[in-house]
Design a protein around this motif. Structure first.
Motif, short mmCIF file in Angstrom:
data_model
loop_
_atom_site.label_atom_id
_atom_site.label_comp_id
_atom_site.label_asym_id
_atom_site.label_seq_id
_atom_site.Cartn_x
_atom_site.Cartn_y
_atom_site.Cartn_z
N CYS A 131 29.49 -20.94 -75.43
CA CYS A 131 28.37 -20.07 -76.04
C CYS A 131 27.33 -20.70 -77.13
O CYS A 131 26.16 -20.65 -77.26
N LEU A 132 28.26 -21.43 -77.96
CA LEU A 132 27.61 -21.83 -79.35
C LEU A 132 26.64 -23.08 -78.87
O LEU A 132 25.55 -23.45 -79.35
N VAL A 133 26.88 -23.85 -77.79
CA VAL A 133 26.13 -24.87 -77.38
C VAL A 133 24.60 -24.39 -76.93
O VAL A 133 23.51 -25.19 -76.68
N GLN A 134 24.72 -23.36 -76.53
CA GLN A 134 23.43 -22.45 -75.94
C GLN A 134 22.43 -22.33 -77.21
O GLN A 134 21.28 -21.82 -77.13
N ARG A 135 22.88 -22.29 -78.34
CA ARG A 135 22.15 -21.88 -79.47
C ARG A 135 21.74 -20.43 -79.45
O ARG A 135 20.42 -20.42 -79.62
N PRO A 136 22.45 -19.59 -79.24
CA PRO A 136 21.91 -18.15 -78.95
C PRO A 136 21.62 -17.36 -80.24
O PRO A 136 21.75 -18.00 -81.45
N LYS A 137 20.71 -16.57 -80.10
CA LYS A 137 20.20 -15.81 -81.23
C LYS A 137 21.04 -14.65 -81.68
O LYS A 137 21.40 -14.15 -82.59
N LEU A 138 21.93 -14.37 -80.73
CA LEU A 138 22.91 -13.21 -80.67
C LEU A 138 24.13 -13.47 -79.80
O LEU A 138 23.87 -13.65 -78.55
N LEU A 139 25.14 -13.30 -80.55
CA LEU A 139 26.51 -13.75 -79.70
C LEU A 139 27.36 -12.30 -79.94
O LEU A 139 27.59 -11.79 -81.06
N LEU A 140 27.81 -11.99 -78.59
CA LEU A 140 28.42 -10.75 -78.49
C LEU A 140 29.94 -11.12 -78.19
O LEU A 140 30.20 -11.76 -77.17
N LYS B 275 17.49 -9.67 -65.66
CA LYS B 275 18.87 -10.11 -64.98
C LYS B 275 19.57 -10.75 -66.20
O LYS B 275 19.00 -11.35 -67.12
N PRO B 276 20.82 -10.86 -65.99
CA PRO B 276 21.71 -11.59 -66.80
C PRO B 276 21.31 -12.83 -67.21
O PRO B 276 21.49 -13.10 -68.30
N HIS B 277 20.76 -13.59 -66.50
CA HIS B 277 20.55 -15.01 -66.65
C HIS B 277 19.19 -15.12 -67.62
O HIS B 277 19.02 -15.97 -68.09
N GLN B 278 18.36 -14.20 -67.18
CA GLN B 278 17.13 -14.05 -67.84
C GLN B 278 17.28 -13.64 -69.41
O GLN B 278 16.85 -14.18 -70.69
N ILE B 279 18.18 -12.78 -69.62
CA ILE B 279 18.76 -12.33 -71.01
C ILE B 279 19.59 -13.46 -71.68
O ILE B 279 19.19 -13.59 -72.86
N ASN B 280 20.32 -14.16 -70.96
CA ASN B 280 20.87 -15.32 -71.47
C ASN B 280 19.79 -16.09 -71.94
O ASN B 280 20.08 -16.86 -73.09
N GLN B 281 18.71 -16.56 -71.18
CA GLN B 281 17.72 -17.58 -71.54
C GLN B 281 17.07 -17.04 -72.91
O GLN B 281 16.60 -17.74 -73.49
N ALA B 282 17.11 -15.67 -73.01
CA ALA B 282 16.27 -15.13 -74.43
C ALA B 282 17.10 -15.16 -75.37
O ALA B 282 16.45 -14.94 -76.41
N GLY B 283 18.29 -15.72 -75.14
CA GLY B 283 19.17 -15.78 -76.66
C GLY B 283 20.43 -14.92 -76.82
O GLY B 283 20.68 -14.94 -77.92
N ILE B 284 20.70 -14.23 -75.78
CA ILE B 284 22.02 -13.50 -75.91
C ILE B 284 23.25 -14.25 -75.31
O ILE B 284 23.12 -14.25 -73.79
N ALA B 285 24.17 -14.72 -75.83
CA ALA B 285 25.34 -15.15 -75.17
C ALA B 285 26.62 -14.22 -75.44
O ALA B 285 26.71 -13.36 -76.40
N ARG B 286 27.57 -14.30 -74.41
CA ARG B 286 28.78 -13.40 -74.50
C ARG B 286 29.83 -14.00 -74.23
O ARG B 286 30.05 -14.80 -73.49
N VAL B 287 31.16 -13.68 -75.18
CA VAL B 287 32.40 -14.09 -74.89
C VAL B 287 32.92 -12.90 -74.19
O VAL B 287 33.34 -11.98 -74.86
N PHE B 288 33.62 -13.19 -73.17
CA PHE B 288 34.21 -12.45 -72.39
C PHE B 288 35.78 -12.13 -72.60
O PHE B 288 36.36 -12.78 -73.43
N GLN B 289 36.15 -10.90 -72.04
CA GLN B 289 37.72 -10.48 -72.50
C GLN B 289 38.57 -11.54 -71.85
O GLN B 289 39.52 -11.85 -72.54
N THR B 290 38.34 -11.74 -70.66
CA THR B 290 38.75 -13.06 -70.23
C THR B 290 38.17 -14.12 -69.80
O THR B 290 36.94 -14.07 -69.48
N PRO B 291 38.49 -15.27 -70.54
CA PRO B 291 37.44 -16.49 -70.39
C PRO B 291 36.97 -16.87 -69.15
O PRO B 291 37.71 -16.75 -68.05
N GLU B 292 35.68 -17.26 -69.00
CA GLU B 292 35.14 -17.73 -67.80
C GLU B 292 34.62 -19.21 -68.11
O GLU B 292 33.62 -19.51 -68.67
N THR B 293 35.63 -20.09 -67.47
CA THR B 293 35.35 -21.58 -67.58
C THR B 293 35.41 -22.17 -66.18
O THR B 293 35.82 -21.57 -65.28
N PHE B 294 35.02 -23.23 -66.10
CA PHE B 294 35.07 -24.08 -65.00
C PHE B 294 36.45 -24.73 -64.93
O PHE B 294 36.72 -25.92 -65.63
#
Ligand code: ADP
Ligand code: MG
Length: 248
Positions: free
Chosen positions: A162-171, A71-90
């Protein structure tokens, strides 16, 4: 070492083969660009890497483990973060609050931290977040609500999240799309500035100037498949690439 190995990935949308036997390897610590004409399948490929789409065929290995089926959240936990074409913020939260959410949500073993964790650990997370905001020129806006910020500011904030998550891979999917030349140059400078963090990056980019400034390897996609791969210089000189753009 390859941090990401994509093997024979295909994806159909009805009669359209959006991905057709994609093979691609990304070396750890590099910036790997994916270029190609509109509709080549670049975003579809990223969507399969973050678990938003499940391919019909093929395998993906990330950091030594199979990726597909998670699932997307599991992949994120595994170290992949992604910057979207349209920013997704609160929108209703401040810049700092937006950054603290992914910072405290991360689970990278070394820092199994939550909001009720030890004060010392919280301070480390906070200091790192402050440093990232500084790198991305967001310090002055740290207490500003996101809905009052420009689109460019939101894009930088999303990168910070994305960076604060310390990803191993940034898309990054077209991080400079729709930007002026000046804003594009600023984005390139920021991406160079964050390079010290050593995060492997896969960047989809249409702007050749950006590709040349950042990437060490370029894969060219056309009609759902990788048609060429090499250094930016080799790719620029490749007649297949020129043909794909002219014909596409
Ligand atoms: P790129 O990012 O390289 O411009 P995309 O990956 O967005 O290309 O799209 C590849 C092809 O797949 C296009 O023809 C697009 O219209 C199609 N496509 C993408 N997503 C979907 C979808 N969810 N449903 C149907 N067709 C899609
Ligand atoms: Mg796209």
């Amino acid at each position: 070492m390859d941090i990401l190995t994509i093997n024979g990935v295909s994806k159909r949308f009805g009669g359209l083969k959006a991905l057709d036997n994609v093979n691609l390897k990304v070396k750890e610590g590099t910036v790997h660009a994916i270029i190609g004409p509109n509709g080549a399948g670049k975003s579809t490929l990223l969507n399969t890497l973050v678990g938003r789409l499940v391919p019909d065929e093929g395998t993906v290995e990330f950091d030594g483990a199979p990726l597909l089926g998670h699932k997307p959240h599991q992949i994120n936990q595994a170290g992949i973060a992604r910057v979207f074409q349209t920013p997704e913020t609160f929108a209703e939260l401040t810049v700092m609050e937006n950054v603290m959410i992914p910072a405290f949500a991360r689970k990278d073993g070394a820092f199994r931290i939550n909001l009720w964790g030890r004060a010392n650990d919280r301070r480390v997370v906070l200091e790192e977040a402050e440093e990232i905001l500084e790198d991305l020129n967001l310090t002055a806006q740290r207490h500003q609500r996101v809905d009052s910020m420009s689109r460019g500011d939101k894009r930088r904030l999303e990168l910070a999240m994305c960076l604060v998550q310390r990803p191993k891979l940034l898309l990054l999917d077209e991080p400079t799309a729709g930007m002026s030349r000046a804003d594009t140059n600023n984005t390139v400078d920021l991406l160079k500035k964050i390079a010290k963090r050593g995060i492997t990056k896969v960047i989809i980019e249409h702007d050749m100037h950006v590709v040349f400034s950042l990437a060490s390897t370029v894969s060219v996609m056309a009609q759902g498949t990788v048609i060429a791969e090499g250094t930016p210089e080799a790719i620029k000189a490749d007649p297949r690439v020129q043909e794909a753009y002219l014909g596409g």
